[in-house]
Design a protein around this motif. Sequence first.
Motif, PDB file in Angstrom:
ATOM      1  N   ASP A 221      49.281  59.163 -92.765  1.00  0.00           N
ATOM      2  CA  ASP A 221      50.874  58.879 -93.318  1.00  0.00           C
ATOM      3  C   ASP A 221      50.725  60.325 -92.929  1.00  0.00           C
ATOM      4  O   ASP A 221      50.963  61.394 -93.564  1.00  0.00           O
TER       5      ASP A 221
ATOM      6  N   MET B 253      51.955  53.647 -99.850  1.00  0.00           N
ATOM      7  CA  MET B 253      52.357  54.989 -99.380  1.00  0.00           C
ATOM      8  C   MET B 253      53.586  54.989 -99.859  1.00  0.00           C
ATOM      9  O   MET B 253      54.480  56.176-100.307  1.00  0.00           O
TER      10      MET B 253
ATOM     11  N   SER C 285      59.009  59.505 -92.716  1.00  0.00           N
ATOM     12  CA  SER C 285      58.090  59.073 -92.917  1.00  0.00           C
ATOM     13  C   SER C 285      57.388  58.265 -91.339  1.00  0.00           C
ATOM     14  O   SER C 285      58.176  57.865 -90.565  1.00  0.00           O
TER      15      SER C 285
ATOM     16  N   GLU D  33      50.451  50.338 -96.465  1.00  0.00           N
ATOM     17  CA  GLU D  33      52.523  50.842 -95.691  1.00  0.00           C
ATOM     18  C   GLU D  33      52.838  51.526 -97.535  1.00  0.00           C
ATOM     19  O   GLU D  33      53.640  52.602 -97.880  1.00  0.00           O
TER      20      GLU D  33
ATOM     21  N   THR E 111      44.061  57.164 -95.589  1.00  0.00           N
ATOM     22  CA  THR E 111      44.372  57.048 -97.177  1.00  0.00           C
ATOM     23  C   THR E 111      43.993  55.674 -97.357  1.00  0.00           C
ATOM     24  O   THR E 111      43.888  56.284 -98.615  1.00  0.00           O
TER      25      THR E 111
ATOM     26  N   ASP F 185      48.886  52.373 -90.279  1.00  0.00           N
ATOM     27  CA  ASP F 185      49.058  51.331 -91.927  1.00  0.00           C
ATOM     28  C   ASP F 185      46.548  51.586 -91.493  1.00  0.00           C
ATOM     29  O   ASP F 185      46.468  51.304 -90.293  1.00  0.00           O
TER      30      ASP F 185
ATOM     31  N   TYR G 155      54.049  56.410 -90.470  1.00  0.00           N
ATOM     32  CA  TYR G 155      52.669  55.633 -91.554  1.00  0.00           C
ATOM     33  C   TYR G 155      51.504  54.106 -90.488  1.00  0.00           C
ATOM     34  O   TYR G 155      52.531  53.508 -89.603  1.00  0.00           O
TER      35      TYR G 155
ATOM     36  N   CYS H 101      54.656  62.368 -93.708  1.00  0.00           N
ATOM     37  CA  CYS H 101      56.396  62.292 -93.618  1.00  0.00           C
ATOM     38  C   CYS H 101      56.688  63.655 -93.982  1.00  0.00           C
ATOM     39  O   CYS H 101      55.918  64.574 -93.765  1.00  0.00           O
TER      40      CYS H 101
END
Length: 154
Positions: free
Chosen positions: A69, A44, A56, A41, A37, A60, A58, A71
């Motif tokens: 990520d 996102m 979710s 965070e 990504t 980093d 996440y 979700c």
Amino acid sequence: MTILAWNVMGMGNKKTVLALKNSIFKFNSSIIFLGETKQKEKYMERLRMRMNFYNSFYFDPIGIAGGLDLCWKKEVVVSILQAEKNFINSEISVNEEEAWYNTFIYGPSYYDEKEKFWQSLSSLRGRNQKRWCIIGDSNIVARKDEKARGSLSI
């Protein structure tokens, strides 16, 4: 239930965000996994909320590289078992059906990190007795002619 997994190579581009939204709508995705990504965070989290994904996990990015990520929508139950910079290992169930293990991966792009990554994945399997699925980008190519960018070492 549909799982969407995508090596997005960065979520900062408006066209990428639009393509993600269109894919979620088209496939009616219940779970989304985004590898690489390249965003913190907070960014996102705002994006997830706009797409109606309120659950979710996440990881980093380190510097400007990586970022994972995962979700999911409310009808899906996801338990995070372990997470590292290259994978999120989880247990998933939908509508009280039998749960399964799912490991979402974004494999290392550097050759000297690949062996450790595969050893980590192998050790996960040893603990899992349920069905197991691996989804994502392993960053492995079988032949040099399959590679379009970056170093030719495989």
